[in-house]
Design a protein around this motif. Structure first.
Motif, PDB file in Angstrom:
ATOM      1  N   VAL A 158     -55.802  18.239  30.390  1.00 37.15           N
ATOM      2  CA  VAL A 158     -54.384  17.870  30.364  1.00 37.15           C
ATOM      3  C   VAL A 158     -54.273  16.565  29.584  1.00 37.15           C
ATOM      4  N   VAL A 190     -50.392  23.000  34.843  1.00 37.70           N
ATOM      5  CA  VAL A 190     -51.260  21.821  34.743  1.00 37.70           C
ATOM      6  C   VAL A 190     -52.419  21.920  35.738  1.00 37.70           C
ATOM      7  N   PRO A 236     -49.082  17.438  29.493  1.00 36.56           N
ATOM      8  CA  PRO A 236     -48.672  17.119  30.866  1.00 36.56           C
ATOM      9  C   PRO A 236     -47.231  17.499  31.190  1.00 36.56           C
TER      10      PRO A 236
END
Length: 111
Positions: free
Chosen positions: A18, A12, A5
């Motif tokens: 993620v 992202v 992240p």
């Protein structure tokens, strides 16, 4: 594409997963896919290559080396836990809270 992240928001947004480094490793190991782009510290590409030799792993960029992570080794941690190395670092509460923000966010994301 499996990313941490802390990657740039535009990276992202394009990711298939993620999460934390542990989450990235688990997602790659569980996936039926055979090729992955990995967007976290580059040593994870090597770990995954050993763990899943039948799959291919590519670093998002060669510039994802965290020199801070490389400063502390397992023997350093062992000596510290044994009380024969390291030093205590005391931080103000607001600094600790701010530093924990990324970890809390990774947990929220299921990593």
């Amino acid at each position: 594409m499996l990313v941490h992240p802390e990657c740039r928001p535009e990276v992202v947004a394009q990711a298939d997963y993620v999460g934390s480094t542990t989450g990235i490793m688990a997602a790659a190991q569980k996936s039926d896919a055979k090729e992955f782009i990995i967007g976290t510290e580059n040593s994870i590409v090597e770990h995954l290559s050993f763990a899943c030799p039948e799959k291919r792993f590519y670093p998002l960029t060669v510039q994802l080396t965290c020199m801070d992570m490389k400063l502390t080794t397992l023997p350093d941690i062992y000596r510290c836990l044994q009380g024969v190395g390291g030093e205590e670092i005391v931080l103000p509460e607001d600094v600790m809270q701010g530093a924990g923000r990324c970890i809390r966010r990774m947990v929220e994301l299921g990593g």
